[in-house]
Motif scaffolding. Structure first.
Motif, short mmCIF file in Angstrom:
data_model
loop_
_atom_site.label_atom_id
_atom_site.label_comp_id
_atom_site.label_asym_id
_atom_site.label_seq_id
_atom_site.Cartn_x
_atom_site.Cartn_y
_atom_site.Cartn_z
N ALA A 128 -7.50 -5.28 4.50
CA ALA A 128 -6.57 -3.75 4.44
C ALA A 128 -5.15 -3.80 4.62
O ALA A 128 -5.22 -2.12 3.84
CB ALA A 128 -6.88 -3.77 6.70
N ALA A 129 -4.42 -4.57 4.40
CA ALA A 129 -3.15 -4.84 4.04
C ALA A 129 -3.20 -4.19 2.23
O ALA A 129 -2.44 -3.42 1.84
CB ALA A 129 -2.04 -5.64 4.89
N VAL A 130 -3.92 -5.00 1.89
CA VAL A 130 -3.70 -4.77 0.58
C VAL A 130 -4.37 -3.67 0.14
O VAL A 130 -3.29 -2.75 -0.47
CB VAL A 130 -4.53 -5.85 -0.41
N LYS A 131 -4.91 -3.52 0.68
CA LYS A 131 -5.93 -1.44 0.01
C LYS A 131 -4.97 -0.68 0.59
O LYS A 131 -4.22 0.07 -0.07
CB LYS A 131 -7.08 -1.65 0.95
N ILE A 150 4.06 -7.41 3.46
CA ILE A 150 4.14 -8.11 4.50
C ILE A 150 3.98 -7.14 5.41
O ILE A 150 3.68 -7.66 6.74
CB ILE A 150 5.70 -8.68 4.69
N ARG A 151 4.95 -6.26 5.74
CA ARG A 151 4.68 -5.50 6.67
C ARG A 151 3.68 -4.96 6.94
O ARG A 151 3.33 -4.85 8.26
CB ARG A 151 5.58 -4.36 6.39
N GLU A 152 2.75 -4.37 6.01
CA GLU A 152 1.46 -3.49 6.76
C GLU A 152 0.72 -4.73 6.98
O GLU A 152 -0.64 -4.52 7.65
CB GLU A 152 0.78 -3.07 5.16
N ASN A 153 0.21 -6.03 6.57
CA ASN A 153 -0.43 -6.94 7.22
C ASN A 153 0.16 -7.21 8.56
O ASN A 153 -0.16 -7.50 9.01
CB ASN A 153 0.23 -8.54 6.39
N ILE A 154 1.35 -7.42 9.45
CA ILE A 154 1.73 -7.40 10.32
C ILE A 154 0.99 -6.39 11.18
O ILE A 154 0.33 -6.33 12.19
CB ILE A 154 3.02 -7.13 10.56
N VAL A 155 0.69 -4.71 11.04
CA VAL A 155 0.33 -3.61 11.31
C VAL A 155 -1.36 -3.86 11.19
O VAL A 155 -1.63 -3.98 12.41
CB VAL A 155 0.55 -1.93 10.51
#
Length: 217
Positions: A128-131, A150-155
Motif C-alpha cells: 500500500a505504501a509503495v503504491k 519510510i513514512r508512508e509505510n508507518i501510515v
C-alpha cells in the motif's frame, strides 16, 4: 561473538547487582504500558532511544516494522500484538521506522530480491505504501523517495493495526492510542505522525507534555 559474551559477563558482574531489586520484581511478571513495534535493523536500540528500562516496553521487531493485517495466517507479529493488547493490556502502540531502511529499499525495488523469496513475500505487506509513493509522487527518486516510503509505510502499518480485534475494540473504547514515529539515525531525531492532519514533525516537548504519564483511562 566474543564481544557479546564479554558483555554477558559484565552484565552478571556489574549490571545485575546494581538492579537486582528490579530484576527480582520482573521475574514474577510484566506490566508494560507500551507495545513498541520497530525494525530488526541493528542500528536501532529501542531502550536506548526511549531511555526506558527492562519491563517498560513490549518489543516486536521485524524487517520493516511491519504489522500484517489480521487474518487466518497469524505469524509472530500478529500473535505478539494480540497478546500485548489483549493479555498484557498495553495502552500505547508505537510503530517506529527509521532512516536508510533496507527493507523499504527492497519494497520499492522487489526485483532485486530474487534470492530472498521470504523477504519479498513479507514486504508485500508494505505494498500500500509503495503504491502511494509511486502513483502520487512519481517525480521523487533516491533519498527523497525512500524517506517518503519510510513514512508512508508507518501510515500503512497503523491502518493494518486497526484490523486486529483487540486493537479495534480498545481504540473504539478510547483505551488504546496509536503513534507513528520515524527515527533519523544520523540526526538523533524522532519525527512523529499526526493522525488528524497526516503531517510529520519532530517530537516536541509540547507534544510530550500533553500525553498523560499514566495509562489511558
Amino acid at each position: 561473538m566474543k564481544k557479546v559474551m564479554q558483555g554477558v559477563s559484565r552484565f552478571k558482574k556489574e549490571v545485575y547487582p546494581k538492579h537486582k531489586e528490579l530484576f527480582e520484581k520482573l521475574s514474577t511478571g510484566q506490566e508494560p504500558e507500551v507495545l513498541f513495534i520497530t525494525c530488526s535493523d541493528s542500528r536501532i536500540d529501542p531502550n536506548l532511544l526511549t531511555q526506558t528500562a527492562p519491563g517498560d516496553l513490549f518489543l516486536v521487531r521485524n524487517a520493516g516494522n511491519i504489522v500484517p493485517p489480521h487474518g487466518i495466517d497469524p505469524g509472530g507479529t500478529v500473535a505478539s500484538v494480540e497478546f500485548a493488547v489483549g493479555a498484557l493490556g498495553t495502552t500505547e502502540i508505537v510503530v517506529c521506522g527509521h532512516s536508510d531502511c533496507g527493507a523499504m529499499k527492497g519494497a520499492l525495488a522487489p526485483e532485486g530480491l530474487g534470492d530472498f523469496p521470504h523477504v519479498c513475500r513479507w514486504l508485500g505487506h508494505a505494498d500500500a505504501a509503495v503504491k502511494v509513493v509511486k502513483e502520487n509522487h512519481a517525480d521523487l527518486e533516491g533519498k527523497e523517495q525512500l524517506q517518503l516510503m519510510i513514512r508512508e509505510n508507518i501510515v500503512a502499518q497503523l491502518q493494518n493495526l486497526k484490523t486486529h480485534p483487540f486493537v479495534a475494540a480498545r481504540l473504539a473504547a478510547g483505551k488504546v492510542r496509536l503513534h507513528g514515529w520515524v527515527y533519523d539515525i544520523g540526526e538523533g531525531e524522532i519525527y512523529s505522525y499526526n493522525l488528524e492532519d497526516r503531517s510529520w514533525a519532530p517530537l516536541s516537548d509540547d507534544e510530550i507534555a500533553q500525553i498523560p504519564s499514566s495509562n489511558v483511562a
